[in-house]
Design a protein around this motif. Structure first.
Motif, PDB file in Angstrom:
ATOM      1  N   ALA A  14       0.757  -1.222   0.087  1.00 30.48           N
ATOM      2  CA  ALA A  14       0.077   0.094   0.107  1.00 30.48           C
ATOM      3  C   ALA A  14       1.007   1.135  -0.010  1.00 30.48           C
ATOM      4  CB  ALA A  14      -0.812   0.007   1.204  1.00 30.48           C
ATOM      5  N   PRO A  15       0.628   2.270  -0.759  1.00 27.93           N
ATOM      6  CA  PRO A  15       1.374   3.555  -0.614  1.00 27.93           C
ATOM      7  C   PRO A  15       1.062   4.064   0.466  1.00 27.93           C
ATOM      8  CG  PRO A  15      -0.699   3.874  -2.004  1.00 27.93           C
ATOM      9  CD  PRO A  15      -0.778   2.222  -1.760  1.00 27.93           C
ATOM     10  N   PHE A  16       2.280   4.852   1.160  1.00 28.98           N
ATOM     11  CA  PHE A  16       2.257   5.590   2.360  1.00 28.98           C
ATOM     12  C   PHE A  16       1.649   6.965   2.209  1.00 28.98           C
ATOM     13  CE2 PHE A  16       4.772   8.257   5.174  1.00 28.98           C
ATOM     14  CZ  PHE A  16       4.043   8.290   6.317  1.00 28.98           C
ATOM     15  N   GLY A  17       0.620   7.311   2.779  1.00 29.70           N
ATOM     16  CA  GLY A  17       0.137   8.668   2.943  1.00 29.70           C
ATOM     17  C   GLY A  17       0.677   9.599   3.884  1.00 29.70           C
ATOM     18  N   VAL A  18       0.664  10.966   3.356  1.00 27.67           N
ATOM     19  CA  VAL A  18       1.037  11.715   4.462  1.00 27.67           C
ATOM     20  C   VAL A  18      -0.174  12.549   4.932  1.00 27.67           C
ATOM     21  CG1 VAL A  18       2.467  13.836   4.945  1.00 27.67           C
ATOM     22  CG2 VAL A  18       3.244  11.959   3.590  1.00 27.67           C
ATOM     23  N   ASP A  19      -0.509  12.415   6.283  1.00 28.51           N
ATOM     24  CA  ASP A  19      -1.634  13.123   6.995  1.00 28.51           C
ATOM     25  C   ASP A  19      -1.341  13.902   8.071  1.00 28.51           C
ATOM     26  OD1 ASP A  19      -3.573  12.159   5.009  1.00 28.51           O
ATOM     27  OD2 ASP A  19      -3.531  10.213   6.057  1.00 28.51           O
ATOM     28  N   THR A  20      -0.396  13.793   8.939  1.00 30.66           N
ATOM     29  CA  THR A  20       0.001  14.423   9.950  1.00 30.66           C
ATOM     30  C   THR A  20       1.585  14.899  10.054  1.00 30.66           C
ATOM     31  OG1 THR A  20       0.585  12.067  11.175  1.00 30.66           O
ATOM     32  CG2 THR A  20      -1.492  12.646  11.190  1.00 30.66           C
ATOM     33  N   PRO A  21       1.796  15.530  10.764  1.00 28.14           N
ATOM     34  CA  PRO A  21       3.493  16.035  11.187  1.00 28.14           C
ATOM     35  C   PRO A  21       4.254  14.656  11.342  1.00 28.14           C
ATOM     36  CG  PRO A  21       1.993  17.508  12.319  1.00 28.14           C
ATOM     37  CD  PRO A  21       1.104  16.494  11.882  1.00 28.14           C
TER      38      PRO A  21
END
Length: 242
Positions: free
Chosen positions: A223-230
């Protein structure tokens, strides 16, 4: 088929404001996504944004950007506006919506999303991965695909849910929110009003299923790694600085 990859990007993220321009190894995050989308080799790659600074950053690194209006409720609405601007002659047959917060996405994953279109009856194609961690099976933030198996690597989606489903023995699949649309399907989808189940589950893709559209999911191994938080941003910086 003629394919256009569109990457919607907006600055107004609630958990990580300004994240398209967040620096990762000296490059804005949105540029990392555009580079990986280009490496998929499917065709034209364009970032669709409502912020001039994002467009300027994208163009400065040699990629295309198109301005869209502020206030779109979803990425699907934004890419539909971008499609109309970029392709008034209607030559594009397939649109791939790649989220702008996936700076480490594998280009092969993007290619995999088009495989279900080998079946002419598929309207929308997406991705899934088997859930292996028990805590994710009950996590409402991990959206599950309930589907009918067509092969070892493909499901026909019957439902998407935040609940733990389906019941009983067998694998559970995590939905990866990368979509490919036939042009006619995208046009139909954005013309639909939000549906009852969509509102209840807060899952836009249920609007398509409730309208009788067919969604197939290709099952992938990572799965691709998503950036949602610091914290996610720091992890992406670590991954891309090595």
């Amino acid at each position: 088929m003629s394919t256009l990859i569109l990457i919607p990007a907006r600055m107004a993220s609630t958990r990580l404001p300004g994240k398209p321009l967040a620096d990762i190894a000296g490059v804005p995050m949105i540029v990392h996504v555009a580079r990986r989308a280009a490496h998929a080799g499917l065709g034209r790659v364009v970032v669709a944004t409502d912020t001039e600074s994002v467009a300027e950053a994208v163009r400065a690194h040699g990629f295309e950007a198109v301005m869209t209006r502020v206030g779109h409720e979803s990425g699907s609405d934004r890419i539909f506006e971008a499609l109309a601007t970029l392709d008034p002659g209607r030559k594009v047959e397939t649109i791939v919506n790649v989220q702008g917060d996936l700076p480490t996405i594998d280009p092969d994953i993007i290619n995999a999303a088009l495989r279900p279109f080998a079946d002419a009856t598929v309207d929308i194609a997406t991705l899934g991965i088997e859930i292996v961690r028990d805590e994710e099976k009950t996590n409402p933030n991990v959206v599950k695909i309930v589907g009918s198996p067509l092969s070892e690597t493909r499901l026909r989606a019957l439902y998407f849910t935040r609940a733990t489903a389906p019941w009983g023995e067998g694998p559970l699949y995590h939905h990866i929110g990368l979509y490919a649309y036939r042009r006619s399907a995208l046009e139909r989808f954005v013309a639909l009003k939000p549906s009852p189940l969509e509102r209840r589950e807060k899952l836009e893709q249920l609007r398509a299923l409730e309208a009788g559209m067919r969604i197939d999911a290709e099952i992938v191994q990572s799965a691709p790694f998503g950036v949602d938080t610091p914290d996610d941003l720091e992890r992406a910086r670590t991954l891309l600085s090595t």
